[in-house]
Design a protein around this motif. Sequence first.
Motif, PDB file in Angstrom:
ATOM      1  N   ALA A 285       0.814  -1.217   0.000  1.00 27.61           N
ATOM      2  CA  ALA A 285       0.000   0.000   0.000  1.00 27.61           C
ATOM      3  C   ALA A 285       0.843   1.262   0.000  1.00 27.61           C
ATOM      4  N   ASN A 286       2.065   1.154   0.493  1.00 29.83           N
ATOM      5  CA  ASN A 286       2.951   2.319   0.561  1.00 29.83           C
ATOM      6  C   ASN A 286       4.054   2.284  -0.492  1.00 29.83           C
ATOM      7  N   ASP A 287       3.858   1.452  -1.506  1.00 31.14           N
ATOM      8  CA  ASP A 287       4.810   1.343  -2.619  1.00 31.14           C
ATOM      9  C   ASP A 287       6.226   1.009  -2.136  1.00 31.14           C
ATOM     10  N   LEU A 288       6.306   0.136  -1.145  1.00 29.98           N
ATOM     11  CA  LEU A 288       7.593  -0.242  -0.569  1.00 29.98           C
ATOM     12  C   LEU A 288       8.028  -1.654  -0.942  1.00 29.98           C
ATOM     13  N   SER A 289       7.139  -2.416  -1.529  1.00 29.87           N
ATOM     14  CA  SER A 289       7.430  -3.839  -1.771  1.00 29.87           C
ATOM     15  C   SER A 289       8.647  -4.061  -2.660  1.00 29.87           C
ATOM     16  N   GLU A 290       8.778  -3.248  -3.703  1.00 33.16           N
ATOM     17  CA  GLU A 290       9.836  -3.488  -4.684  1.00 33.16           C
ATOM     18  C   GLU A 290      11.230  -3.286  -4.100  1.00 33.16           C
ATOM     19  N   ASN A 291      11.331  -2.458  -3.092  1.00 34.68           N
ATOM     20  CA  ASN A 291      12.649  -2.161  -2.538  1.00 34.68           C
ATOM     21  C   ASN A 291      12.771  -2.623  -1.090  1.00 34.68           C
ATOM     22  N   THR A 292      12.105  -3.726  -0.782  1.00 34.48           N
ATOM     23  CA  THR A 292      12.181  -4.267   0.578  1.00 34.48           C
ATOM     24  C   THR A 292      12.532  -5.747   0.535  1.00 34.48           C
TER      25      THR A 292
END
Length: 511
Positions: A285-292
């Motif tokens: 939801a916070n557009d963090l998945s790709e860089n986590t």
Amino acid sequence: MAAVLLPGLRLAAEQPNVVLILADDLGYGDLGCYGATKVQTPNIDAIAAAGRRFTDAHSASAVCTPSRYGLLTGQYPFRGNGGEGIWGPCGHFQSLLIDTNKLTIGKLFNDAGYATAAIGKWHLGFGTGKTDWNKPLRPGPLELGFDYYFGVPKVNSGYPYVYVENDRVVGFDENDPITFTKPYSKTTTYPAEAGKKTVNAVGGAQKAHALYDDEKTGTLLTEKAVDWIENNKEQPFFLYFATTNIHHPFTPNPRFKGTSQAGLYGDFIHELDWMVGELMKTLEANDLSENTLVIVTSDNGGMFNRGGQDAFHAGHRINGDLLGFKFGVWEGGQRVPFIAKWPGKIQPNSVSKQLISGVDMLATFAALTQQDVDEEQLADSVNVLPALLDKPTAPLRESLVLVPRKPSHVSLRQGKWMYIPARAAGGFNGKPGQHGAGGPAAVSFVGSPNSDIENGKIKKNSPPGQLYDLDADPNQTMNRYREYPEIVAQMQKRLDQYRSTQQAPRKRREN
């Protein structure tokens, strides 16, 4: 240690977020992606499908407190406590077990400019000397590199039954301090099938005790983790999320009760899977998945307590077909699930057979954040980042020390061989029906074959030690001790070398 980057990995520009989820007592057979059928873990399975699942990953110890010590410090727990070792769960008044001068994964990320948080079970002690629960609980997580802490200070089966935020008991009232005298304060209680919960022996602090609710703890910890991520999303962050699930007592939120086919034990797994799912939704939801980078693992293998036994009767094998249980050095006690996901960096739906350990997270995160770390501070940690991001053909680890409850059973893994310098597993030996079930009696009860065991007991003529070929026999059915005396001698010598340097880790030597 110089960080070695793989082709195409531009860490400096990305500063990836890291979420490390450490479940409590989650066994090798407790997840769908590791073969479970009586429980459903769609959220954790989705992480495995999007990333890499490890089949030869091990906790730093087969026991909760020393396992966490090894994870956070990169040092084998038998070296802790001034060389005396850390062997069992820490007590109610245990001072902080980690030297504040020691590098931890919290400090490592802090040094790289990350926001850091530890949320969940701590179980590593507080303060110096005997813990005073009415004063600031320092040194503690905040002195080990975590900007924020919220959670269960000890373990969900042991008092004090309160939450701690940063360095204070939540709801603390100086006019109603914590005492260890009667009358003891009321805490939530549950029927026998939930498993053992130590009767409260803490008085006072009525407000703090009233806030603590076992069945709401999973939800509360998840809410705290979600809020922390959202409040720190504008900078790189590291979240150490150490759940109380699935340690006894098995107290899932009522909405999860009856949802599995493995009793309260399975229902508690279902709650754990939901908790993981909530964190993944927050990242998305916070557009963090790709860089986590997300890692899901466990502090040790499953325990054959009331919940584990009930689950077994329902057809669920908590450690799969591995031999043994929590506290012992057999594979079931310390081979654990380990799953990693990082979109675009870790190959989806992949499996690794690399030998890795919880102690390896320190060196791995140092490489991830491109930090040079002194060899003494790296301790026993090995950089296994290539096993996450690539497919190295050579082993990254040639050997690994395995630490159970009893010092007599500290063991060695080297290549395909596992060597145990004593009989049995060095853990619990209670009979099924008891909380502390384990060892030969429990192994026979669940039908796990082993050449040294007959009718729940070690055979009188069995060898004095154990040697297993884990490539050919991962379930440790056949002890090869007498067949390969030269291997036994060589591994005993190597193990003696490790123990001779028990107090301090090595300057770089082969690991």
